[in-house]
Design an enzyme around this catalytic site. Structure first.
Site, PDB file in Angstrom:
ATOM      1  N   ASP A 272      15.540  -3.823  -5.188  1.00 49.69           N
ATOM      2  CA  ASP A 272      15.240  -2.703  -4.399  1.00 49.69           C
ATOM      3  C   ASP A 272      15.771  -2.455  -2.991  1.00 49.69           C
ATOM      4  OD1 ASP A 272      14.113  -0.098  -4.480  1.00 49.69           O
ATOM      5  OD2 ASP A 272      11.857  -0.808  -3.976  1.00 49.69           O
TER       6      ASP A 272
ATOM      7  N   GLY B  21       2.960   3.477   7.950  1.00 50.10           N
ATOM      8  CA  GLY B  21       3.900   3.911   6.997  1.00 50.10           C
ATOM      9  C   GLY B  21       3.239   3.979   5.705  1.00 50.10           C
TER      10      GLY B  21
HETATM   11  P1  ATP Z   1       8.552   2.816  -1.568  1.00 50.88           P
HETATM   12  O1  ATP Z   1       7.176   2.369  -1.616  1.00 50.88           O
HETATM   13  O2  ATP Z   1       8.762   3.761  -2.505  1.00 50.88           O
HETATM   14  O3  ATP Z   1       9.389   1.621  -2.070  1.00 50.88           O
HETATM   15  P2  ATP Z   1       8.978   2.411   1.203  1.00 50.88           P
HETATM   16  O4  ATP Z   1       9.558   1.178   1.121  1.00 50.88           O
HETATM   17  O5  ATP Z   1       9.184   3.544   2.423  1.00 50.88           O
HETATM   18  O6  ATP Z   1       8.985   3.360  -0.066  1.00 50.88           O
HETATM   19  P3  ATP Z   1       6.451   0.591   1.994  1.00 50.88           P
HETATM   20  O7  ATP Z   1       7.302  -0.563   1.563  1.00 50.88           O
HETATM   21  O8  ATP Z   1       5.257   0.843   1.529  1.00 50.88           O
HETATM   22  O9  ATP Z   1       7.472   2.025   1.204  1.00 50.88           O
HETATM   23  O10 ATP Z   1       6.693   0.825   3.337  1.00 50.88           O
HETATM   24  C1  ATP Z   1       6.368   2.091   4.287  1.00 50.88           C
HETATM   25  C2  ATP Z   1       6.948   2.185   5.510  1.00 50.88           C
HETATM   26  O11 ATP Z   1       6.229   1.333   6.263  1.00 50.88           O
HETATM   27  C3  ATP Z   1       8.252   1.810   5.657  1.00 50.88           C
HETATM   28  O12 ATP Z   1       9.364   2.712   5.358  1.00 50.88           O
HETATM   29  C4  ATP Z   1       8.269   1.185   6.863  1.00 50.88           C
HETATM   30  O13 ATP Z   1       8.626   1.904   8.058  1.00 50.88           O
HETATM   31  C5  ATP Z   1       6.852   0.512   7.086  1.00 50.88           C
HETATM   32  N1  ATP Z   1       6.912  -0.726   7.125  1.00 50.88           N
HETATM   33  C6  ATP Z   1       6.624  -1.482   5.972  1.00 50.88           C
HETATM   34  N2  ATP Z   1       6.666  -2.900   6.014  1.00 50.88           N
HETATM   35  C7  ATP Z   1       6.736  -3.004   7.327  1.00 50.88           C
HETATM   36  C8  ATP Z   1       6.738  -4.107   8.301  1.00 50.88           C
HETATM   37  N3  ATP Z   1       6.685  -5.433   7.957  1.00 50.88           N
HETATM   38  N4  ATP Z   1       6.951  -4.050   9.576  1.00 50.88           N
HETATM   39  C9  ATP Z   1       6.827  -2.706  10.113  1.00 50.88           C
HETATM   40  N5  ATP Z   1       6.852  -1.560   9.414  1.00 50.88           N
HETATM   41  C10 ATP Z   1       6.930  -1.622   7.932  1.00 50.88           C
END
Ligand code: ATP
Ligand code: MG
Length: 353
Positions: free
Chosen positions: A191, A76
Site C-alpha cells: 500500500d 488524521g
Molecule cells: P487509508 O486509510 O485509506 O489508507 P490514510 O493512509 O490517509 O488512508 P491513515 O493511515 O489512517 O489513513 O492516516 C491518516 C492520516 O493521519 C495520514 O494521512 C497522516 O497525515 C496521519 N498519520 C498517520 N500516521 C501518522 C504518524 N505516525 N505520525 C503522524 N501522522 C500520521
C-alpha cells in the site's frame, strides 16, 4: 534483537525523597527511576548509560496501557479509523495513536496483533516504528512513532509539485525503507501511496502502515481482499494476478511522478471530469501504455528513473536495491539537499479538531 543486560550490572537506588513516589508511576502501575523499570511483568534495566529524565523510547521495551496516554488532538482520518496525537503521561513523549475498527473473532485478532508486532518491530530508520498495539472495544490501537510534518499527501496539497533534487532525496529514503522490507524482511508493503509516506521536521521520510492493509482486509473477513485506494496498484495486481516486491516499485514510481507533475498520472480525458471510476482505472492501468515523465520538462535521469519503476511487465522494473544506485538518486547524493528546509517552510499538517 535487543540483547539482555547481565543482571550483575543492575544498580538499585532508592528514589530521591524530594519527589513523591507517585511521580515515578504510570497509570499502568509501571515504576521507573532512571534506568530501572518495574511493573507487573517484573523488573528491567532499560539503559545502562541513560540517566536522563526523558528516556529514549527506542531504548526501551515499552509496556503501555491506554491509560498511560492523554489525547492531544486528532491528526488524521483514514478509511480504517482516526489517527490521534497522544502524549505518554510519564515519558512526556508524543506518539501517533491509530485506531482501527475490527469486527473479527478473538483468535484471528490475536494472530493479527502478533503479526503486527513482528512486522513492525522495525529496525530500519525509514520504516515508521510501531511500539505497541492494544485491543479494546472492537478497536485495535497502534502506538506509532509520531511524524510531525504529516504525509507526502499533505505536502503535495500545499506545494503542488516537488522539484527533482528534493524528490531524489525523498525517494532515496523511501528506497532504503523498501530495501529493508523487500530484501531483509522479504515482505511486500502492498500500500505504497502519498499518505503512507510520512515526514518529520528533520526531513526524514518513513514508510508507514506496513501490515495494516492486510489487517484491514482481515477485518473485512478475507485476508486477500484489499481495502484502500486502487490508484497506485500495479497492473498484475489490479487485474487479480500474482504479484511480488515489484508491485511496490510500480506504486513508488507513480507516487514520485505525481509529486513531479502535480497531479495523479491516470486521469480523465479533457472533456470529462472527476476521478476515474474503478473500471476506467483498471482499463487504463492494464490496457494503456504506462505513464511517463515528459522529457521536455524533466531531466533524462528523472525520466529514466520513472520508466525504470513504471513498467507494465514486473520483470522489467528495477528492484529497490538497483534503484538506489540509479543515476537520478546518485546525481543529488553529495549535494547536501535538506528536505527539512522544504517541510519547515510549509504550514503544519491539517488539524482535524
Ligand atoms: P487509508 O486509510 O485509506 O489508507 P490514510 O493512509 O490517509 O488512508 P491513515 O493511515 O489512517 O489513513 O492516516 C491518516 C492520516 O493521519 C495520514 O494521512 C497522516 O497525515 C496521519 N498519520 C498517520 N500516521 C501518522 C504518524 N505516525 N505520525 C503522524 N501522522 C500520521
Ligand atoms: Mg496510512
Amino acid at each position: 534483537m535487543k540483547t539482555k543486560k547481565p543482571l550483575g550490572q543492575l544498580k538499585l537506588a532508592v528514589p530521591s525523597q524530594e519527589k513523591p513516589v507517585t511521580d515515578y508511576l504510570t497509570a499502568s502501575g509501571t515504576f521507573q527511576d532512571g534506568d530501572l523499570l518495574l511493573n507487573r511483568q517484573g523488573m528491567r534495566l532499560i539503559s545502562e548509560e541513560s540517566s536522563s529524565q526523558t528516556p529514549d523510547v527506542k531504548d526501551m521495551e515499552l509496556q503501555f496501557t491506554m491509560e498511560d496516554f492523554e489525547i492531544v488532538k486528532v491528526i488524521g482520518k483514514g478509511s480504517g479509523g482516526v489517527v490521534q496525537l497522544v502524549r505518554h503521561k510519564f515519558l512526556g513523549t508524543l506518539f501517533a495513536l491509530k485506531g482501527i475498527q475490527m469486527n473479527i473473532q478473538e483468535t484471528v485478532r490475536k494472530q493479527i496483533v502478533q503479526e503486527i508486532k513482528i512486522n513492525q518491530a522495525s529496525l530500519c530508520p525509514h520504516v515508521v516504528v510501531c511500539y505497541h498495539s492494544f485491543y479494546h472495544n472492537g478497536f485495535i490501537s497502534l502506538v506509532l512513532e509520531y511524524m510531525d510534518r504529516g504525509s507526502l499527501a499533505d505536502i503535495i496539497r500545499q506545494v503542488k509539485t516537488v522539484l527533482e533534487p528534493y524528490l531524489a532525496v525523498l525517494c532515496k529514503q523511501v528506497l532504503n525503507g523498501l530495501v529493508y522490507l523487500h530484501h531483509e524482511r522479504r515482505v511486500i508493503h502492498r500500500d505504497i501511496k502519498p499518505s503512507n509516506l510520512l515526514v518529520n521536521h528533520k526531513g526524514e521520510v518513513k514508510i508507514s502502515d506496513f501490515g495494516v492493509s492486510a489487517m484491514l482486509a482481515s477485518s473485512m473477513g478475507q485476508r486477500d481482499t484489499f481495502v484502500g485506494t486502487y490508484n497506485y496498484m500495479a497492473p498484475e495486481r489490479i487485474s487479480g494476478g500474482s504479484y511480488d516486491f515489484k508491485s511496490d516499485i510500480w506504486s513508488l514510481g507513480l507516487v514520485i511522478l505525481e509529486c513531479a507533475i502535480g497531479s495523479f498520472p491516470y486521469r480523465q480525458t479533457e472533456n470529462e471530469e472527476g476521478p476515474l471510476s474503478f473500471y476506467e482505472l483498471l482499463e487504463s492501468i492494464v490496457e494503456e501504455p504506462p505513464p511517463s515523465a515528459p522529457s521536455d520538462q524533466f531531466s533524462p535521469e528523472f525520466c529514466s528513473f520513472i520508466s525504470s519503476c513504471i513498467q507494465k511487465d514486473p520483470q522489467q522494473r528495477m528492484s529497490s536495491l538497483e534503484l538506489l544506485n540509479h543515476p537520478f538518486i546518485k546525481k543529488f547524493e553529495d549535494k547536501d539537499i535538506d528536505l527539512g528546509i522544504l517541510v519547515s517552510s510549509l504550514d503544519p499538517p491539517i488539524n482535524f479538531e
